[in-house]
Design a protein around this motif. Structure first.
Motif, mmCIF file in Angstrom:
data_model
loop_
_atom_site.group_PDB
_atom_site.id
_atom_site.type_symbol
_atom_site.label_atom_id
_atom_site.label_comp_id
_atom_site.label_asym_id
_atom_site.label_seq_id
_atom_site.Cartn_x
_atom_site.Cartn_y
_atom_site.Cartn_z
ATOM 1 N N THR A 185 4.500 -1.809 20.496
ATOM 2 C CA THR A 185 4.239 -0.619 19.668
ATOM 3 C C THR A 185 3.406 -0.990 18.446
ATOM 4 O OG1 THR A 185 6.317 0.388 20.384
ATOM 5 C CG2 THR A 185 5.313 1.257 18.374
ATOM 6 N N ALA A 186 3.781 -2.073 17.791
ATOM 7 C CA ALA A 186 3.035 -2.524 16.616
ATOM 8 C C ALA A 186 1.597 -2.854 16.984
ATOM 9 C CB ALA A 186 3.726 -3.734 15.989
ATOM 10 N N GLN A 187 1.398 -3.503 18.128
ATOM 11 C CA GLN A 187 0.054 -3.858 18.575
ATOM 12 C C GLN A 187 -0.766 -2.604 18.847
ATOM 13 O OE1 GLN A 187 -1.378 -6.819 18.737
ATOM 14 N NE2 GLN A 187 -3.302 -5.944 19.506
ATOM 15 N N ARG A 188 -0.139 -1.603 19.486
ATOM 16 C CA ARG A 188 -0.844 -0.363 19.793
ATOM 17 C C ARG A 188 -1.233 0.374 18.513
ATOM 18 N NH1 ARG A 188 2.500 1.307 22.994
ATOM 19 N NH2 ARG A 188 3.579 3.077 22.044
ATOM 20 N N LEU A 189 -0.333 0.402 17.545
ATOM 21 C CA LEU A 189 -0.637 1.060 16.272
ATOM 22 C C LEU A 189 -1.768 0.352 15.539
ATOM 23 C CD1 LEU A 189 2.919 2.026 15.002
ATOM 24 C CD2 LEU A 189 1.011 3.588 15.414
ATOM 25 N N PRO A 224 -4.195 4.717 4.629
ATOM 26 C CA PRO A 224 -3.056 5.424 4.034
ATOM 27 C C PRO A 224 -3.389 5.966 2.652
ATOM 28 C CG PRO A 224 -2.408 3.272 4.896
ATOM 29 C CD PRO A 224 -3.894 3.308 4.915
ATOM 30 N N ASN A 225 -2.810 7.100 2.311
ATOM 31 C CA ASN A 225 -2.926 7.676 0.975
ATOM 32 C C ASN A 225 -1.953 6.946 0.061
ATOM 33 O OD1 ASN A 225 -2.689 9.248 -1.370
ATOM 34 N ND2 ASN A 225 -3.312 11.101 -0.262
ATOM 35 N N GLN A 226 -2.492 5.948 -0.658
ATOM 36 C CA GLN A 226 -1.618 5.089 -1.463
ATOM 37 C C GLN A 226 -0.942 5.861 -2.593
ATOM 38 O OE1 GLN A 226 -0.822 2.196 -0.542
ATOM 39 N NE2 GLN A 226 -2.398 1.707 0.961
ATOM 40 N N VAL A 231 4.895 5.488 12.687
ATOM 41 C CA VAL A 231 3.677 5.102 11.966
ATOM 42 C C VAL A 231 4.018 4.742 10.526
ATOM 43 C CG1 VAL A 231 1.366 5.803 11.252
ATOM 44 C CG2 VAL A 231 2.289 6.592 13.439
ATOM 45 N N SER A 232 4.897 5.532 9.902
ATOM 46 C CA SER A 232 5.296 5.270 8.515
ATOM 47 C C SER A 232 5.960 3.906 8.394
ATOM 48 C CB SER A 232 6.240 6.362 8.015
ATOM 49 O OG SER A 232 5.585 7.601 7.934
ATOM 50 N N ARG A 233 6.795 3.561 9.356
ATOM 51 C CA ARG A 233 7.433 2.242 9.317
ATOM 52 C C ARG A 233 6.378 1.143 9.404
ATOM 53 N NH1 ARG A 233 10.986 4.616 13.248
ATOM 54 N NH2 ARG A 233 12.923 5.336 12.266
ATOM 55 N N TYR A 234 5.397 1.358 10.259
ATOM 56 C CA TYR A 234 4.370 0.340 10.453
ATOM 57 C C TYR A 234 3.571 0.111 9.171
ATOM 58 C CZ TYR A 234 0.241 -2.053 12.225
ATOM 59 O OH TYR A 234 -0.782 -2.952 12.410
ATOM 60 N N ILE A 235 3.082 1.189 8.570
ATOM 61 C CA ILE A 235 2.233 1.034 7.377
ATOM 62 C C ILE A 235 3.064 0.759 6.131
ATOM 63 C CG2 ILE A 235 0.433 2.502 8.319
ATOM 64 C CD1 ILE A 235 1.392 4.761 6.534
ATOM 65 N N GLY A 236 4.378 1.000 6.209
ATOM 66 C CA GLY A 236 5.242 0.764 5.059
ATOM 67 C C GLY A 236 5.809 -0.636 4.996
ATOM 68 N N GLY A 237 5.430 -1.491 5.930
ATOM 69 C CA GLY A 237 5.885 -2.875 5.872
ATOM 70 C C GLY A 237 7.133 -3.160 6.673
ATOM 71 N N ASP A 238 7.597 -2.185 7.476
ATOM 72 C CA ASP A 238 8.806 -2.399 8.288
ATOM 73 C C ASP A 238 8.441 -2.660 9.749
ATOM 74 O OD1 ASP A 238 10.521 -2.053 6.146
ATOM 75 O OD2 ASP A 238 10.546 0.123 6.390
ATOM 76 N N ARG A 239 7.385 -3.415 9.957
ATOM 77 C CA ARG A 239 6.904 -3.648 11.317
ATOM 78 C C ARG A 239 7.920 -4.432 12.151
ATOM 79 N NH1 ARG A 239 0.536 -5.216 10.103
ATOM 80 N NH2 ARG A 239 0.230 -3.618 8.515
ATOM 81 N N GLN A 240 8.752 -5.202 11.474
ATOM 82 C CA GLN A 240 9.731 -5.994 12.223
ATOM 83 C C GLN A 240 10.734 -5.112 12.959
ATOM 84 O OE1 GLN A 240 9.493 -5.822 8.980
ATOM 85 N NE2 GLN A 240 11.504 -5.385 8.078
ATOM 86 N N LEU A 241 10.822 -3.838 12.560
ATOM 87 C CA LEU A 241 11.737 -2.916 13.236
ATOM 88 C C LEU A 241 11.139 -2.338 14.514
ATOM 89 C CD1 LEU A 241 13.049 -0.939 10.117
ATOM 90 C CD2 LEU A 241 14.084 -2.934 11.219
#
Length: 340
Positions: free
Chosen positions: A43-47, A58-60, A28-38
């Motif tokens: 998985t990205a679609q489900r998230l 997210p708590n900015q 989840v952290s990778r997804y919201i942190g901008g590392d979706r390409q990983l």
């Protein structure tokens, strides 16, 4: 319904998103942190779907602290009701936004304890830099902050702080105003200022006014600080004719409003018996009589320059502190019509 938060008021956590999506918190952290390409596309679609359904935000601030950057700029102002402060603050906020920063504004309301409280608060917010437009009654706290983060002063010099200062060329503004009044035939000039309470810009204007008048043959000067007896003291000035045509020179917007109110309530013929020129340009000046002549401060340029100075320091500029002065623009209206 197992994937819906217990109550609408509960803040959805990253752990809950991970549980509902069937992935780890790290994913989840990778997804919201901008590392979706990983991540795998599925998985990205489900998230994306789970985050939308749960309303996760997210708590900015927490993410920023983890990165060591909050992207927050603090601004300390003495009086948020002052039109000058509002105009400069607007320019600073616009510049911040254009560079990906957010502005945290603290109004001291000219109160020493409020200033102390806000300085502590700004430290707790982990601002990355600070823009200061206040009286600086707590130089110790400001000095401590200066050791921790870049700082820029606006309009007001604080001798204890060896930092960049952005503001108006006060001497030039005074010279422009007196050149104009002299050319229009005014000879007896009353300067009106807010209280000289240690504010450097006010003191600079008073000093420049006295020095400039002393070089002008046939011109006379008086200085008046705003107080409860303003109507009586203005009336005394208007009644003491004999030194030539009279004009009032107000040193900021607050002084202009106070003087205009007194003149409006007095028996004098507005701008016929006395001229008026103001340092600061406000929206209502054209609406009074045939308009109030003014020295307009380039507040947008001042605010942008203050942020640019701060941004340079944030990016590693370690050069000597600078003073950046901008020229005022003379706007001529009916309040300074030529005198015979």
């Amino acid at each position: 319904m197992a994937d819906v938060p217990a109550t609408a008021r509960e803040r959805v956590t990253i752990s809950e998103v991970a549980r509902v999506a069937g992935v780890s918190k790290a994913t989840v952290s990778r997804y919201i942190g901008g590392d979706r390409q990983l991540l795998a596309a599925a998985t990205a679609q489900r998230l994306e779907e789970v985050i939308e359904r749960l309303g996760y935000r997210p708590n900015q601030m927490a993410r920023a602290l983890k990165r060591g950057q909050t992207r927050l700029i603090g601004m300390l102002v003495a009086d948020i009701l002052n039109p000058y402060s509002v105009a400069v603050m607007h320019a600073v906020e616009t510049a911040c936004r254009q560079h990906g920063y957010s502005l945290v504004v603290c109004n001291t309301n000219r109160d020493d304890e409020q200033e102390r409280h806000h300085l502590v608060a700004l430290q707790s917010y982990n601002v990355e830099g600070l823009i200061v437009n206040t009286l600086g009654r707590h130089p110790g706290e400001l000095l401590n902050l200066q050791r921790e983060l870049p700082m820029v002063l606006v309009d007001r010099q604080l001798p204890q702080l060896n930092v960049d200062l952005v503001g108006l060329d006060n001497a030039d503004a005074i010279e422009q105003a007196l050149d104009h009044l002299q050319a229009r035939g005014y000879r007896d000039i009353l300067a009106v200022t807010e209280a000289l309470d240690g504010t450097s810009s006010r003191q600079e204007r008073v000093q420049a006014f006295a020095e400039s008048i002393s070089r002008r043959a046939g011109m006379h000067q008086q200085l008046l600080e705003i107080d409860a007896d303003l109507p009586g003291r203005l009336d005394a000035f208007l009644g003491a004719r004999g030194r030539g045509p009279q004009a009032i020179f107000t040193f900021n917007g607050v002084a202009t409003l106070a003087v205009t109110r007194v003149l409006h309530d007095s028996s004098c013929r507005l701008f016929e018996d006395v001229g008026l020129i103001a340092l600061d340009e406000l929206d209502w000046y054209p609406l009074v009589g045939n308009g109030i002549s003014a020295l307009a401060q380039p507040t947008e340029r001042i605010g942008v320059a203050a942020f640019d100075c701060l941004l340079g320091r944030l990016r590693g500029d370690s050069g000597a502190p600078r003073r950046i002065n901008f020229k005022a623009e003379l706007i001529i209206r009916g309040s300074t019509h030529p005198r015979d």
